[in-house]
Design an enzyme around this catalytic site. Structure first.
Site, mmCIF file in Angstrom:
data_model
loop_
_atom_site.group_PDB
_atom_site.id
_atom_site.type_symbol
_atom_site.label_atom_id
_atom_site.label_comp_id
_atom_site.label_asym_id
_atom_site.label_seq_id
_atom_site.Cartn_x
_atom_site.Cartn_y
_atom_site.Cartn_z
ATOM 1 N N ASP A 178 0.866 -1.185 0.000
ATOM 2 C CA ASP A 178 0.000 0.000 0.000
ATOM 3 C C ASP A 178 0.905 1.238 0.000
ATOM 4 O O ASP A 178 1.399 1.633 -1.046
ATOM 5 C CB ASP A 178 -0.891 -0.104 1.240
ATOM 6 C CG ASP A 178 -2.022 0.900 1.277
ATOM 7 O OD1 ASP A 178 -1.827 2.045 0.860
ATOM 8 O OD2 ASP A 178 -3.116 0.563 1.754
ATOM 9 N N VAL A 238 -9.380 -2.676 0.647
ATOM 10 C CA VAL A 238 -9.875 -3.985 0.206
ATOM 11 C C VAL A 238 -9.743 -5.019 1.320
ATOM 12 O O VAL A 238 -8.888 -4.901 2.195
ATOM 13 C CB VAL A 238 -9.136 -4.495 -1.056
ATOM 14 C CG1 VAL A 238 -9.508 -3.676 -2.281
ATOM 15 C CG2 VAL A 238 -7.621 -4.511 -0.865
#
Ligand code: XMP
Ligand code: MG
Length: 176
Positions: free
Chosen positions: A104, A154
C-alpha cells in the site's frame, strides 16, 4: 454484497481470477528459482492465504517461513511498523522472497527489507498479490505483482477489516 462488521463490501477480484494469477506467479517463480532453493518469507497476517496457495503451485525445491509486522489499524496505515516477530532461520546466502498480500504505502515493505538486507541474503525479491501504486510514498522495486488496484480499502483472501473478512474467497472493496 458482503457485510463485514458495520460495512458493506462488493467483489473487486473474483476468486477465479485470483487463482489464475497465483498459478501465473508460481510458474514465473518455478522458472526463475529452479535449483536456488528459495526461502519464501510470508508477512503475517495478511499473506497467509496467498502464500499457502502460491506454495502449493511451486514445484521446485523451496522452503517457507513467516515474520509478523503490523502497521494498520482499522482502515488505514498508521505509518508506524510495529510488532516485529523475528526470523529464526539463517538467511545468509539464501535466495529470499518476501511474500506480501498488499503493498500500500510501502512502509511495511521498506522496514522488512531493511531488516532482511542486514542478514546478507544472496538475493532479496518481493512478491505481492496486490499493489496500490497511487498510495506508495516512494518508488520501490516490486519484482512480482499480481494486481495493481486503485487506492481503495480492500478485504478478503487474507486481508482484513479489523480482523474480519479474511475468509472471503474474493477480494472485495468497500461499497460506500
Ligand atoms: P503499507 O502501507 O505499509 O501496508 O504498504 C502494508 C500492510 O498494511 C495492510 N494493508 C491492508 N489491509 N486492506 C487490508 O485489509 C487494505 O486495503 C490494506 N492496505 C494495506 C496489509 O497488511 C499490508 O501488508
Ligand atoms: Mg500484510
Amino acid at each position: 454484497m458482503h457485510k463485514v462488521k458495520d460495512k458493506y463490501f462488493k467483489t473487486l477480484i473474483p476468486s477465479h481470477d485470483i487463482q489464475a494469477k497465483v498459478v501465473e506467479i508460481a510458474d514465473l517463480l518455478n522458472a526463475d528459482y529452479a535449483n536456488k532453493n528459495p526461502l519464501l518469507i510470508g508477512v503475517l497476517n495478511g499473506s497467509f492465504i496467498f502464500l499457502s496457495d502460491l506454495f502449493k503451485c511451486m514445484n521446485i525445491d523451496c522452503e517457507v517461513t513467516f515474520m509478523r509486522v503490523s502497521s494498520y489499524e482499522n482502515l488505514r496505515s498508521t505509518g508506524k511498523v510495529t510488532q516485529i516477530i523475528g526470523l529464526k532461520e539463517d538467511i545468509t546466502d539464501r535466495h529470499v522472497l518476501i511474500v506480501e498480500d498488499i503493498v500500500d504505502t510501502g512502509q511495511t515493505l521498506v522496514n522488512v527489507k531493511e531488516q532482511l538486507v542486514k542478514m546478507n541474503p544472496a538475493s532479496l525479491k518481493v512478491v505481492t498479490l496486490l499493489n496500490k501504486p497511487d498510495a506508495m510514498l516512494k518508488p520501490l522495486p516490486l519484482d512480482y505483482v499480481g494486481f495493481k488496484i486503485k487506492n481503495d480499502f480492500v478485504i478478503g483472501y487474507g486481508l482484513d477489516y479489523d480482523g474480519h473478512g479474511r475468509n472471503l474467497v474474493d477480494i472485495c472493496v468497500l461499497a460506500e
